[in-house]
Enzyme design. Structure first.
Site, PDB file in Angstrom:
ATOM      1  N   LYS A   1       0.710  -1.383   0.066  1.00  0.00           N
ATOM      2  CA  LYS A   1       0.104  -0.145   0.121  1.00  0.00           C
ATOM      3  C   LYS A   1       1.064   1.342   0.073  1.00  0.00           C
ATOM      4  O   LYS A   1       2.152   1.480   0.453  1.00  0.00           O
ATOM      5  CB  LYS A   1      -0.949  -0.021   1.150  1.00  0.00           C
ATOM      6  CG  LYS A   1      -2.153  -0.904   1.092  1.00  0.00           C
ATOM      7  CD  LYS A   1      -3.032  -0.675   0.075  1.00  0.00           C
ATOM      8  CE  LYS A   1      -4.151  -1.940  -0.009  1.00  0.00           C
ATOM      9  NZ  LYS A   1      -5.000  -1.841   1.162  1.00  0.00           N
TER      10      LYS A   1
ATOM     11  N   ARG B   1      -4.210 -10.507   3.706  1.00  0.00           N
ATOM     12  CA  ARG B   1      -4.278 -10.585   2.365  1.00  0.00           C
ATOM     13  C   ARG B   1      -3.125  -9.735   1.752  1.00  0.00           C
ATOM     14  O   ARG B   1      -2.817  -8.794   1.805  1.00  0.00           O
ATOM     15  CB  ARG B   1      -5.636  -9.833   1.665  1.00  0.00           C
ATOM     16  CG  ARG B   1      -5.837  -9.718   0.409  1.00  0.00           C
ATOM     17  CD  ARG B   1      -7.271  -9.107   0.057  1.00  0.00           C
ATOM     18  NE  ARG B   1      -7.737  -8.924  -1.417  1.00  0.00           N
ATOM     19  CZ  ARG B   1      -7.245  -8.111  -2.345  1.00  0.00           C
ATOM     20  NH1 ARG B   1      -6.445  -6.972  -1.800  1.00  0.00           N
ATOM     21  NH2 ARG B   1      -7.575  -8.222  -3.609  1.00  0.00           N
TER      22      ARG B   1
END
Length: 273
Positions: free
Chosen positions: A217, A252
């Protein structure tokens, strides 16, 4: 079935899309997607999360028919070639896509809108008696990073998730089939993401299984001064270790091998207390 008391699980990301933020276009063909699925399972993935629509910041929605065209052949190939013990998740906000995926052999529904985009997806999960992942997001992917603001991000995310949990249970989804996700990077600033990671135990304290999705991210790139998401493997593994110690049940990730190592070491530490 996901055992909430066993070792945490790794969910490998398999984007069958041309425009995902980190791996868009890499697994568009059935053969390349199957090869990646086999690689992730060999490296220790317990679940494969298959998506035909990018939900990166600024992305546009994809018609359900196109999502189905992208994901169903891949799901069918994986079910034909990989052990049935590998669980499959469909990453979609559409009940139409989710229903087609369940018929093709998927075990879990992963909805980044938590049923806000298509309420029928929750009724479908209840009818099929499958786990559903409810993620927090502030707005749609197209605009979610346009000046998001919170007065108390941890409390506001907890309250919003509980509302979606209550909605899910009202249509018949059992508590042990509900997985909540704070939605790191979805309508959140760097300081919001960090605050949520610093207080994961509060999310876990709600009593539902928690999924954490920090993989590659952008907020970590700003901390590490890295522009290429693929160079954030170590940063992601750090958050995996943190999550294990905080009680998170599912992670995830794009990079299974490295996060498997982080999970195993953190789990051994947690079990030694």
């Amino acid at each position: 079935m996901i055992n909430p008391d066993a070792k945490p699980l790794l969910m490998g990301i398999l984007n069958v899309t041309p425009d995902s933020f980190s791996d868009g276009g890499r697994y568009n063909s059935v053969s390349s997607a199957l090869q990646q699925a086999e690689k992730m399972v060999a490296e220790g993935a317990d679940i494969l999360d298959i998506g035909g629509e990018s939900t990166r910041p600024g992305s546009d929605p994809v018609d359900p028919a196109e999502q189905i065209r992208r994901v169903i052949p891949v799901i069918t190939a994986i079910r034909s070639h990989l052990p049935k013990t590998v669980q499959l998740s469909i990453d979609t906000t559409s009940s139409e896509v989710a229903e087609a995926a369940l018929e093709a052999g998927v075990n879990i529904i992963n909805d980044v809108s938590a049923g806000n985009d298509d309420a029928a997806i929750l009724a479908l999960a209840a009818q099929a008696d499958v786990p559903v992942i409810l993620m927090h997001s502030l707005g749609a992917p197209k605009t979610m990073q346009d000046n998001p603001h919170y007065d108390d991000v941890v409390q506001e995310v907890l309250e919003a998730l509980l509302l979606r949990v209550n909605t899910a249970q009202a249509v018949g989804i059992q508590a042990d089939k509900i997985i909540i996700d704070p939605g790191i990077g979805f309508g959140k600033r760097k300081q919001d993401n960090l605050a949520l990671l610093a207080h994961l135990e509060q999310l876990v304290g709600l009593g539902y299984m928690v999924l954490l999705g920090t993989s590659r991210k952008r907020f970590m790139g700003s901390i590490c001064q890295v522009d290429n998401p693929a160079q954030l493997v170590t940063a992601t593994a750090v958050t995996t270790a943190l999550g294990v110690l905080s009680g998170v049940r599912i992670f995830r990730v794009h990079d299974v091998l490295e996060n498997r190592q982080a999970l195993e070491v953190a789990w051994a530490i947690k079990c030694s207390k």
